[in-house]
Design an enzyme around this catalytic site. Structure first.
Site, PDB file in Angstrom:
ATOM      1  N   ASP A  24      -3.802  10.948  -4.391  1.00 34.67           N
ATOM      2  CA  ASP A  24      -5.099  11.419  -3.910  1.00 34.67           C
ATOM      3  C   ASP A  24      -4.964  12.150  -2.578  1.00 34.67           C
ATOM      4  O   ASP A  24      -4.045  11.879  -1.805  1.00 34.67           O
ATOM      5  CB  ASP A  24      -6.045  10.205  -3.770  1.00 34.67           C
ATOM      6  CG  ASP A  24      -7.496  10.617  -3.687  1.00 34.67           C
ATOM      7  OD1 ASP A  24      -7.819  11.778  -4.013  1.00 34.67           O
ATOM      8  OD2 ASP A  24      -8.324   9.777  -3.284  1.00 34.67           O
ATOM      9  N   GLY A  25      -5.897  13.062  -2.332  1.00 37.24           N
ATOM     10  CA  GLY A  25      -5.963  13.718  -1.030  1.00 37.24           C
ATOM     11  C   GLY A  25      -5.557  15.190  -1.008  1.00 37.24           C
ATOM     12  O   GLY A  25      -5.468  15.791   0.064  1.00 37.24           O
ATOM     13  N   ASN A  26      -5.362  15.770  -2.184  1.00 37.72           N
ATOM     14  CA  ASN A  26      -4.976  17.192  -2.224  1.00 37.72           C
ATOM     15  C   ASN A  26      -6.042  18.086  -1.606  1.00 37.72           C
ATOM     16  O   ASN A  26      -5.736  19.026  -0.862  1.00 37.72           O
ATOM     17  CB  ASN A  26      -4.766  17.645  -3.672  1.00 37.72           C
ATOM     18  CG  ASN A  26      -3.586  16.966  -4.329  1.00 37.72           C
ATOM     19  OD1 ASN A  26      -2.816  16.276  -3.669  1.00 37.72           O
ATOM     20  ND2 ASN A  26      -3.439  17.160  -5.623  1.00 37.72           N
ATOM     21  N   ARG A  37      -9.006  24.387  -2.149  1.00 36.46           N
ATOM     22  CA  ARG A  37      -8.540  23.102  -2.683  1.00 36.46           C
ATOM     23  C   ARG A  37      -7.318  23.255  -3.595  1.00 36.46           C
ATOM     24  O   ARG A  37      -6.436  22.407  -3.601  1.00 36.46           O
ATOM     25  CB  ARG A  37      -9.668  22.417  -3.471  1.00 36.46           C
ATOM     26  CG  ARG A  37     -10.817  21.913  -2.631  1.00 36.46           C
ATOM     27  CD  ARG A  37     -11.897  21.286  -3.520  1.00 36.46           C
ATOM     28  NE  ARG A  37     -11.380  20.213  -4.341  1.00 36.46           N
ATOM     29  CZ  ARG A  37     -11.227  18.940  -3.940  1.00 36.46           C
ATOM     30  NH1 ARG A  37     -11.596  18.600  -2.722  1.00 36.46           N
ATOM     31  NH2 ARG A  37     -10.752  18.038  -4.756  1.00 36.46           N
ATOM     32  N   HIS A  41      -3.534  21.218  -4.485  1.00 31.80           N
ATOM     33  CA  HIS A  41      -2.983  20.779  -5.772  1.00 31.80           C
ATOM     34  C   HIS A  41      -1.569  21.339  -5.961  1.00 31.80           C
ATOM     35  O   HIS A  41      -0.677  20.664  -6.441  1.00 31.80           O
ATOM     36  CB  HIS A  41      -3.885  21.213  -6.927  1.00 31.80           C
ATOM     37  CG  HIS A  41      -5.244  20.564  -6.905  1.00 31.80           C
ATOM     38  ND1 HIS A  41      -5.415  19.219  -6.667  1.00 31.80           N
ATOM     39  CD2 HIS A  41      -6.498  21.074  -7.090  1.00 31.80           C
ATOM     40  CE1 HIS A  41      -6.718  18.933  -6.711  1.00 31.80           C
ATOM     41  NE2 HIS A  41      -7.387  20.048  -6.944  1.00 31.80           N
ATOM     42  N   SER A  69      -8.476  12.135 -13.765  1.00 30.20           N
ATOM     43  CA  SER A  69      -9.225  11.001 -14.307  1.00 30.20           C
ATOM     44  C   SER A  69     -10.300  11.494 -15.267  1.00 30.20           C
ATOM     45  O   SER A  69     -10.692  12.668 -15.236  1.00 30.20           O
ATOM     46  CB  SER A  69      -9.855  10.184 -13.174  1.00 30.20           C
ATOM     47  OG  SER A  69     -11.014  10.836 -12.696  1.00 30.20           O
ATOM     48  N   GLU A  71     -13.250  10.835 -15.018  1.00 31.88           N
ATOM     49  CA  GLU A  71     -14.386  11.218 -14.163  1.00 31.88           C
ATOM     50  C   GLU A  71     -14.183  12.620 -13.558  1.00 31.88           C
ATOM     51  O   GLU A  71     -15.155  13.288 -13.211  1.00 31.88           O
ATOM     52  CB  GLU A  71     -14.568  10.215 -13.015  1.00 31.88           C
ATOM     53  CG  GLU A  71     -15.227   8.912 -13.422  1.00 31.88           C
ATOM     54  CD  GLU A  71     -14.280   7.935 -14.101  1.00 31.88           C
ATOM     55  OE1 GLU A  71     -13.046   8.081 -13.928  1.00 31.88           O
ATOM     56  OE2 GLU A  71     -14.753   7.031 -14.821  1.00 31.88           O
ATOM     57  N   LEU A 135      14.457   7.100 -16.507  1.00 31.75           N
ATOM     58  CA  LEU A 135      13.062   6.839 -16.120  1.00 31.75           C
ATOM     59  C   LEU A 135      12.083   7.283 -17.214  1.00 31.75           C
ATOM     60  O   LEU A 135      12.252   8.350 -17.795  1.00 31.75           O
ATOM     61  CB  LEU A 135      12.767   7.620 -14.829  1.00 31.75           C
ATOM     62  CG  LEU A 135      11.330   7.623 -14.321  1.00 31.75           C
ATOM     63  CD1 LEU A 135      10.979   6.269 -13.706  1.00 31.75           C
ATOM     64  CD2 LEU A 135      11.128   8.725 -13.272  1.00 31.75           C
ATOM     65  N   ARG A 194      -9.681   1.847  -3.158  1.00 30.09           N
ATOM     66  CA  ARG A 194     -10.259   1.556  -4.486  1.00 30.09           C
ATOM     67  C   ARG A 194      -9.285   2.011  -5.564  1.00 30.09           C
ATOM     68  O   ARG A 194      -8.359   2.778  -5.300  1.00 30.09           O
ATOM     69  CB  ARG A 194     -11.610   2.253  -4.654  1.00 30.09           C
ATOM     70  CG  ARG A 194     -11.583   3.745  -4.387  1.00 30.09           C
ATOM     71  CD  ARG A 194     -12.962   4.393  -4.646  1.00 30.09           C
ATOM     72  NE  ARG A 194     -12.954   5.799  -4.269  1.00 30.09           N
ATOM     73  CZ  ARG A 194     -13.413   6.271  -3.107  1.00 30.09           C
ATOM     74  NH1 ARG A 194     -13.930   5.454  -2.199  1.00 30.09           N
ATOM     75  NH2 ARG A 194     -13.371   7.564  -2.847  1.00 30.09           N
ATOM     76  N   SER A 196     -10.388   3.395  -8.600  1.00 32.02           N
ATOM     77  CA  SER A 196     -10.939   4.566  -9.295  1.00 32.02           C
ATOM     78  C   SER A 196     -10.631   4.607 -10.797  1.00 32.02           C
ATOM     79  O   SER A 196     -10.219   5.644 -11.316  1.00 32.02           O
ATOM     80  CB  SER A 196     -10.454   5.858  -8.611  1.00 32.02           C
ATOM     81  OG  SER A 196     -10.837   5.877  -7.259  1.00 32.02           O
TER      82      SER A 196
HETATM   83  C1  IPE Z   1      -8.463   9.474  -8.454  1.00 35.92           C
HETATM   84  O1  IPE Z   1      -8.837  10.307  -7.400  1.00 35.92           O
HETATM   85  C2  IPE Z   1      -7.969  10.313  -9.591  1.00 35.92           C
HETATM   86  C3  IPE Z   1      -6.705  11.016  -9.387  1.00 35.92           C
HETATM   87  C4  IPE Z   1      -5.943  10.920  -8.354  1.00 35.92           C
HETATM   88  C5  IPE Z   1      -6.300  11.869 -10.462  1.00 35.92           C
HETATM   89  P1  IPE Z   1     -10.354  10.759  -7.174  1.00 35.92           P
HETATM   90  O2  IPE Z   1     -10.339  11.646  -6.006  1.00 35.92           O
HETATM   91  O3  IPE Z   1     -10.924  11.283  -8.429  1.00 35.92           O
HETATM   92  O4  IPE Z   1     -11.049   9.356  -6.850  1.00 35.92           O
HETATM   93  P2  IPE Z   1     -12.421   9.032  -6.110  1.00 35.92           P
HETATM   94  O5  IPE Z   1     -13.465   9.906  -6.732  1.00 35.92           O
HETATM   95  O6  IPE Z   1     -12.248   9.327  -4.658  1.00 35.92           O
HETATM   96  O7  IPE Z   1     -12.637   7.562  -6.337  1.00 35.92           O
HETATM   97  C1  IPE Z   2      -6.216  14.262  -6.117  1.00 38.04           C
HETATM   98  O1  IPE Z   2      -6.691  14.960  -5.023  1.00 38.04           O
HETATM   99  C2  IPE Z   2      -5.943  15.150  -7.300  1.00 38.04           C
HETATM  100  C3  IPE Z   2      -6.912  15.042  -8.385  1.00 38.04           C
HETATM  101  C4  IPE Z   2      -7.901  14.193  -8.466  1.00 38.04           C
HETATM  102  C5  IPE Z   2      -6.755  15.987  -9.488  1.00 38.04           C
HETATM  103  P1  IPE Z   2      -8.227  15.283  -4.820  1.00 38.04           P
HETATM  104  O2  IPE Z   2      -8.519  16.578  -5.479  1.00 38.04           O
HETATM  105  O3  IPE Z   2      -9.063  14.134  -5.278  1.00 38.04           O
HETATM  106  O4  IPE Z   2      -8.298  15.437  -3.261  1.00 38.04           O
HETATM  107  P2  IPE Z   2      -9.434  14.902  -2.270  1.00 38.04           P
HETATM  108  O5  IPE Z   2      -9.639  13.445  -2.581  1.00 38.04           O
HETATM  109  O6  IPE Z   2     -10.654  15.714  -2.565  1.00 38.04           O
HETATM  110  O7  IPE Z   2      -8.893  15.130  -0.910  1.00 38.04           O
HETATM  111 MG    MG Z   3      -9.755  12.457  -4.346  1.00 38.68          MG
END
Ligand code: IPE
Ligand code: IPE
Ligand code: MG
Length: 240
Positions: A24-26, A37, A41, A69, A71, A135, A194, A196
């Protein structure tokens, strides 16, 4: 056998057999740099490659990564399209390296909304790496833990299995990757505390490790730190 890598003490005997990662956090990584954004990625993918390589070298048996996900389909169409295309490109690009590094790739998720060309590349990658014995890399795409449980229930009903024959062992046979043991360690980047909807059934006794570091900044050294911390923990599984 103890290994000292990048100043982290790793005990090969205590290594997590299965590591799961919420990458998470891209988006935030890109935002901090005033970039779109999608650039986050792209950088994230580079880190994922490194991670797979490091896990393979360490001798981890299973690595499950959360790529998209169930979602995440609510995100703007442009981002979803970009991500689907990115998955296809990365799969195509990475298969030769996976074969060379003895990595078997598998995908888990509810695939009904995945575009045909992406699905095709997923199936192709699975086929090309089917006999690799190092792996196992599980990529969760359009994945939700609740959907996985619902899908398992549907399969059980369809098969006509009577209630008295359903126990945890039987139930697990209907999950997306029935042969894969539950994760020992779950890592989440970018500080959110969390899960998620990730591996809902499988993570009840998984050790959680959360870092504020954003996924595009996640280094192999940080993975070693997570593993080293994990190895120091006492897992009790309800016992004393
Ligand atoms: C979880 O990250 C899904 C992935 C890393 C693919 P999200 O960015 O979708 O999660 P929430 O919405 O912050 O819970
Ligand atoms: C996780 O990074 C990658 C995916 C869910 C595909 P995010 O795109 O959720 O990055 P933030 O959480 O918005 O920083
Ligand atoms: Mg995210």
């Amino acid at each position: 056998m103890r290994l000292n890598i990048a100043n982290y003490d790793i005990d090969k005997e205590r290594l997590p057999r299965h590591i799961a990662i919420i990458m998470d956090g891209n988006g935030r990584w890109a935002k901090r740099r005033n970039l779109p954004r999608i650039e986050g990625h792209r950088q994230g993918v580079r880190r994922t490659r490194q991670l797979v390589e490091t896990c393979g070298k360490l001798g981890v048996d299973y690595l499950t990564i959360f790529a998209f996900s169930i979602e995440n389909w609510v995100r703007p169409e442009k981002e979803v399209k970009f991500l689907m295309n990115l998955f296809k490109e990365v799969i195509k690009d990475q298969v030769p390296d996976l074969v060379k590094n003895n990595v078997r790739i598998r995908f888990i998720g509810r695939f009904d909304r995945i575009p045909d060309d992406v699905m095709k590349s997923m199936r192709w990658a699975e086929e090309m790496t089917r006999d690799r014995s190092g792996l196992t890399l599980l990529v969760a795409i359009s994945y939700g833990g609740r959907s996985e449980i619902i899908d398992a229930v549907k399969k059980i009903i369809k098969k006509g299995i009577p209630p008295h024959r359903i126990d945890e062992k039987t139930f697990c046979e209907f999950l997306y990757a029935p042969d894969v043991p539950s994760p020992d360690l779950l890592i989440r980047t970018s500080g959110e505390c969390r899960v998620s909807n990730f591996l809902t059934y499988q993570t009840v006794y998984t050790e959680l490790w959360i870092t504020k570091t954003l996924w595009p900044d996640f280094t192999p050294a940080l993975l070693l730190k997570a593993i080293s911390d994990y190895e120091k923990r006492e897992r009790r599984f309800g016992g004393v």
